[in-house]
Design an enzyme around this catalytic site. Structure first.
Site: not given
Ligand code: CTP
Length: 399
Positions: A210, A279, A289, A306-307, A325, A339, A343
């Site tokens: 990301n 995620d 490749k 896994p979180d 965050f 969240k 969490k």
């Protein structure tokens, strides 16, 4: 409030509020500070240098009869000596010069050279304060990390009513104390920050990731380091250099991050999870490749990672403060609150990553800090300034 031995450079520019700065110097001296005053030529028209010399018990630097060669020596000395650089009153003119990097007198030269935090207390006519040019200059300076106090609103010297009065010397002195006392307020704390993006490999040459640059996480690590904490950064892929003076643990994937955090988290007092974790990962990473299947679509099956924050929250140790965050594009508040609960966090820093000046890969951010007690929406500021506010709130949660 104690400023014993702290070194403050005060720039006084030409405004009627210059007389209030005399009171500021006397307050700072009473608190034990060493104050060095630089006056612009216009400031000396409002208050005599002798006043500041007497109150500060130091030679006052003015431009009167002093050649530019003299500035070159003196400005470096004062720029280095300052632990905080205050400009009060700050006219529209000095703000414009600072924003443009103009160094044509002793004060503008010294403030350009300093690495100390700069605090400006603007004082001017309302029309000048609200003028587009001043708004743009203040915005530029804020983005570079210049701190502002005021101006207050009220009756101005010119007879106008509105924003433009310099903040009271008492409030400026308090702000100076706050800036200087931050310097050691995290001593003895172990702080872990996660930063950057995770990479989920498809094959030896490709990965999913990301836009995270690591800037927010690094700003937090630097701020905690500067405030005396012992800092560990668990760092994924980033586009800026890793801060100096912090311990760094490099990770690549979300699974690596999970493993590192299971190992590192129990030892920490404060854990701030600013990493942008993927995620999902590909179910089967190819050892070789992946070849193009000409004319055929390629299907990747993704499996959930896994979180990490959830695992850290589940295993939280007594006395730990956990901060996460939430990067959102919609329903920011609602998603962030969910969240926070899920969490087991003490605070979540929510931001709408689609807002201009917020989110990934920029130097500024617009955040809302959410705790169980409520939420606090913060203005656009540099990531470093936001980092200091987040740390202030973390310390408040721990008292
Ligand atoms: N986080 C984590 N492990 C994951 C995903 C996220 O530790 N697998 C952490 C992030 O570091 C951040 C917080 O959880 O502190 C929220 O991350 P975010 O991506 O906003 O939320 P998600 O839980 O992934 O939810 P969603 O993607 O559905 O918004």
């Amino acid at each position: 409030m104690d400023l014993t031995g702290r070194k403050i450079v005060l720039g006084v520019t030409g405004g009627i509020a210059a007389y209030k700065s005399a009171e500021l110097v006397s307050r700072l001296r009473h608190l034990g500070a060493e104050v060095h005053v630089i006056m612009t030529r216009n400031a000396t028209e409002f208050v005599s240098p002798l006043t500041f010399q007497t109150l500060s018990a130091n030679q006052v630097v003015t431009d009167t009869f002093q050649a530019p060669e003299y500035w070159n020596v003196e400005h470096v000395a004062l720029a280095r000596l300052a632990e905080v650089f205050v400009i009060a009153p700050a006219t529209a003119n000095i703000l414009a010069k600072m924003a443009a990097g103009i160094a044509d007198d002793m004060l503008s030269t010294t403030v350009l050279a300093t690495k100390a935090p700069v605090l400006a207390a603007p004082a001017m006519n309302t029309g000048m304060w609200t003028a587009e040019a001043t708004r743009a200059n203040v915005k530029t300076l804020r983005e570079r990390g210049v701190l502002f106090i005021g101006p207050d609103s009220g009756m101005l010297a010119c007879g106008d009513e509105g924003a433009g009065r310099m903040s009271e010397p008492e409030a400026i002195a308090e702000e100076i104390c706050r800036i200087l006392n931050r310097a050691a307020d995290m001593a003895g704390l172990r702080v872990l920050v996660t930063a950057g993006a995770t990479r989920e490999r498809l094959d030896p040459v490709r990965f999913i990731t990301n836009d995270s640059s690591g800037k927010m996480g690094f700003a937090l690590a630097e701020a905690a380091r500067d405030r005396g904490a012992e800092v560990t950064v668990v760092c994924g892929s980033v586009s800026v250099p890793v801060p100096e003076g912090v311990r760094t643990v490099r990770i690549e994937s979300a699974q690596d991050l999970y493993d590192a955090m299971i190992r590192e988290a129990p030892e920490q007092d404060v854990i701030i999870q600013a990493a942008a974790v993927c995620d999902y990962r590909v179910e089967k990473q190819s050892a070789t490749k992946i070849k193009k299947a000409e004319g055929q679509p390629l299907t990747l099956t993704l499996t959930e990672n896994p979180d990490v924050a959830m695992a850290v929250g589940r295993n939280r140790k007594k006395g730990q403060t956990l901060v996460g965050f939430a990067a959102e594009t919609d329903h920011v508040q609602k998603n962030a609150v969910s969240k926070l609960k899920k969490k087991n966090l003490d605070m979540i820093v929510a931001n709408d990553v689609t807002a201009p000046g917020a989110g990934f890969n920029v130097d500024t951010n617009i955040a809302t800090l959410i705790t169980k007690e409520g939420s606090e929406a913060l203005p656009l500021q540099t990531k470093r300034q936001l980092a200091d506010v987040i740390l202030d709130r973390i310390l408040a949660l721990r008292t």
